[in-house]
Design an enzyme around this catalytic site. Structure first.
Site, short mmCIF file in Angstrom:
data_model
loop_
_atom_site.label_atom_id
_atom_site.label_comp_id
_atom_site.label_asym_id
_atom_site.label_seq_id
_atom_site.Cartn_x
_atom_site.Cartn_y
_atom_site.Cartn_z
N LYS A 1 39.72 -54.65 -5.00
CA LYS A 1 41.09 -54.74 -4.85
C LYS A 1 41.53 -55.10 -3.43
CE LYS A 1 42.00 -52.04 -9.02
NZ LYS A 1 42.24 -50.61 -9.60
N GLN B 1 43.65 -44.78 -7.50
CA GLN B 1 42.56 -45.22 -8.46
C GLN B 1 42.32 -44.05 -9.62
OE1 GLN B 1 41.05 -48.41 -8.63
NE2 GLN B 1 40.34 -47.61 -10.47
N ASP C 1 50.72 -50.10 -10.26
CA ASP C 1 50.12 -50.20 -11.60
C ASP C 1 51.15 -49.91 -12.75
OD1 ASP C 1 47.37 -50.15 -11.45
OD2 ASP C 1 47.11 -48.24 -10.74
#
Ligand code: NDP
Length: 276
Positions: free
Chosen positions: A40, A84, A107
């Site tokens: 990422k 994460q 997200d």
């Protein structure tokens, strides 16, 4: 390519003096999480998004993690916050997702963004979860018609299955969601025009579960115990003979997910600067 499109938009923002910055929070030392975070960050630098990593020890408390998120929420230089997942045992993921400001929730897991996705209220201002959003984008870019098709999604997680089913529904597919209690799974899958596997089990979808000419989307990312290679949920070699279109693993949905994270970070930056 999505990444090229994002890169152009980020460059345009820079000309206006606006930077886009993603905060990436990783807790503990899970090797899979580390590899996702690295990929990422690398993609951020490719498209011109700044990324700042916050690597926390696996012994971090819920309070410490939430305090960090609060600081990032308040920091005007941070446009997107990504924590994460999965978090180490003992940390409450749902509370963490709820703590992130919805407009920085790249997200798309905050209940506010999920609610906008579910109801369609202010849908265009919501941040959509990267993997499901990526699957829809992939189908559209491949000119695969969704409207009126029977889409079967195997898996009902909050990260993939459930939001993907809602997005497919929004695109006017007729959607069936399957899970571990589904009876006659094979028969149901065989009626799918679009079959999505988000199960987390290698070679779960076999050729006898797929209708001739169906579109098969493999979301799974699993490590094969014998070969140690990354494999999907679909038995690719046999299913590709039946399907009209199939996504590979590695490749396919994985890179699309990271590209959509870039798109979401750009979107969040535009949102926070009143540019939407
Ligand atoms: P979860 O473990 O949260 O969900 C798996 C789902 O599969 C559950 O809904 C479960 O049902 C269902 N399931 C399990 N066994 C069966 C079975 N025998 N028959 C039917 N359904 C079954 O996984 P995620 O949704 O988080 O992830 C799924 C896969 O996608 C994983 O391989 C993951 O690594 C990958 N992934 C890939 C991403 C990408 O970027 N490409 C992003 C996120 C995930 P039940 O609810 O009843 O337990």
């Amino acid at each position: 390519m999505i990444k090229d499109e994002v890169k152009i938009e980020i460059a345009k923002l820079k000309e206006k003096g606006i930077e886009s910055t993603l905060a990436v929070v990783i807790v503990g030392d899970d090797p899979a999480s580390r590899s996702y975070v690295n990929s990422k960050k690398k993609t951020c630098s490719e498209v011109g998004i700044n990324s700042i990593e916050y690597a926390l020890d696996s012994t971090t408390t819920q309070e410490d993690l939430e305090n960090l998120i609060e600081r990032l929420n308040q920091d005007p230089k941070i446009n997107g916050i990504l924590v994460q997942l999965p978090l180490p045992n003992g940390l409450d993921e749902a509370r963490v997702c709820k703590k992130i400001l919805p407009q920085k929730d790249v997200d798309g897991f905050h209940p506010m963004n999920v609610g906008m996705l579910t109801t369609g209220i202010d849908f265009e201002y919501s941040i959509k979860p990267c993997t499901p959003f990526g699957v829809i984008e992939l189908l559209k870019r491949e000119n695969i018609e969704i409207r009126g098709k029977h889409a079967v999604v195997i898996g009902r997680s909050n990260i993939v299955g459930k939001p993907l089913a809602l997005l497919l529904l929004r695109e006017n597919a007729t959607v069936t969601i399957c899970h571990s209690h589904t009876k006659n799974l094979k028969e149901i899958c065989k009626t799918a025009d679009i079959l999505v596997a988000a199960v987390g089990k290698p070679k779960f979808v076999t050729a006898d579960m797929v209708k001739e000419g169906a579109v098969v989307i493999d979301v799974g990312i699993n490590r094969d115990e014998t070969s140690k290679k990354i494999v999907g949920d679909v038995d690719f070699e046999v299913v590709k003979e039946v399907a009209s279109y199939i996504t590979p693993v590695p490749g396919g949905v994985g890179p699309m997910t990271v590209a959509m994270l870039m798109k979401n970070t750009l979107f969040a930056t535009l949102l926070q600067n009143g540019l939407l």
